[in-house]
Design an enzyme around this catalytic site. Structure first.
Site, short mmCIF file in Angstrom:
data_model
loop_
_atom_site.label_atom_id
_atom_site.label_comp_id
_atom_site.label_asym_id
_atom_site.label_seq_id
_atom_site.Cartn_x
_atom_site.Cartn_y
_atom_site.Cartn_z
N ARG A 18 -1.54 -5.04 -6.00
CA ARG A 18 -1.21 -6.47 -6.01
C ARG A 18 0.02 -6.72 -6.87
NH1 ARG A 18 -6.95 -7.10 -5.95
NH2 ARG A 18 -7.05 -6.99 -8.22
N GLU A 47 -1.62 -0.25 8.53
CA GLU A 47 -2.59 -1.14 9.16
C GLU A 47 -1.91 -1.98 10.22
OE1 GLU A 47 -4.05 -3.51 5.90
OE2 GLU A 47 -2.04 -4.02 5.26
N HIS A 89 3.48 -7.61 1.76
CA HIS A 89 2.90 -8.53 2.73
C HIS A 89 1.85 -9.41 2.08
CE1 HIS A 89 0.32 -4.93 2.76
NE2 HIS A 89 -0.68 -5.77 3.04
N HIS A 108 0.84 -1.19 0.00
CA HIS A 108 0.00 0.00 0.00
C HIS A 108 0.88 1.25 0.00
CE1 HIS A 108 -3.21 -2.75 1.10
NE2 HIS A 108 -2.55 -3.10 2.19
#
Length: 271
Positions: free
Chosen positions: A156, A78, A136, A60
């Site tokens: 992605r 996050e 991740h 991200h």
């Protein structure tokens, strides 16, 4: 009403049997359970994730990167609290050793990027903070609570041959080919109140007893309440495990002396 609306999201990699208190509708594989961010606190998104298969290898961008791209403040940091893990469950976070952009691109194209990540075996109580730009992937057999900046920008890099769009150019441009900082992961003791995240974008605490003055001082104003055990109330509204509620402040929350919960709040950016 303090309790936030809940949305079950069906995913091909989801689960048809969910851990309590959740129950998947007949014939559905639920991958995510979202709590709609309230208008009073649009900065944070809380959700449960239940994965029966590996999710894509992804990254991200940061707020700085999305603002520079003209997308506004849409960065995403996050954190994950593992609540359920089947034998062999693992989370892939960061690389085993540093890797350059072109080597990362080649590894994404041939699929070897999956094996360059560090896969951490997990059990309930494991906690990870995932900064923006971290590469991740969530492995199969994992159930977790995710608290994140409210952004839907995901790049992605690799998806195990599934027929979904990849975002190699955007992802490689922001991804950091480095190991995950060990200071950003730990196993939580079974009991006790703990500060889990303290900025830069949000704060998150586990609270196992009514808050003291120090905790109240850290959480001025509105916050999200995520019960894990026991029953809580926000201005008279009952809030149970599997729900999330908005409270005007900590004084609005009636804590369950024998319960446990998470509380979260955005940190206002400087400037």
């Amino acid at each position: 009403m303090s309790v936030l609306p809940t949305r079950m999201v069906e995913k091909p990699w989801g689960m048809d049997v969910l851990p309590p208190p959740f129950q998947a509708p007949e014939g559905q594989r639920i991958g995510e359970i979202w709590f709609e961010p309230p208008a009073e606190m649009p900065e944070l998104l809380v959700k449960y994730i239940f994965a029966s298969e590996k999710l894509s290898v992804q990254t991200h961008p940061s707020d700085t990167q999305t603002e520079a791209a003209g997308l506004g403040r849409q960065g995403k940091e996050e954190c994950w609290l593992v609540i359920d893990a089947q034998p062999g469950a693992a989370l892939g976070i960061g690389f085993a050793s540093e890797i350059g952009a072109e080597a990362m691109r080649a590894a994404a194209l041939d699929g070897s990027i999956e094996h360059l990540l560090v896969w951490h075996p997990v059990r309930p109580g494991d906690f990870f903070y995932i900064p923006a730009n971290t590469v991740h992937a969530i492995g199969g057999g994992v159930g977790l609570i995710e608290v994140q900046q409210n952004s839907d920008i995901t790049y992605r890099l690799y998806d195990y041959g599934r027929p979904r769009e990849l975002h190699l150019e955007e992802g490689i441009a922001v991804a950091k080919g480095v190991p995950h900082d060990p200071a950003l992961r730990r196993h939580l003791p079974e009991h006790g109140s703990l500060a889990l995240v303290d900025g830069p974008y949000f704060r998150l605490d586990r609270v196992d007893s009514p808050p003291d003055a120090a905790l109240a001082a850290r959480y001025p104003g509105e916050l999200l309440l995520i019960p894990r055990s026991g029953a809580f109330r926000v201005k008279g509204d009952r809030v149970e495990p599997g729900q999330c509620a908005l409270a005007g402040d900590l004084a609005d929350v009636t804590f369950d002396d024998a319960g446990s919960c998470l509380i979260a709040q955005p940190v206002k950016p400087a400037g």
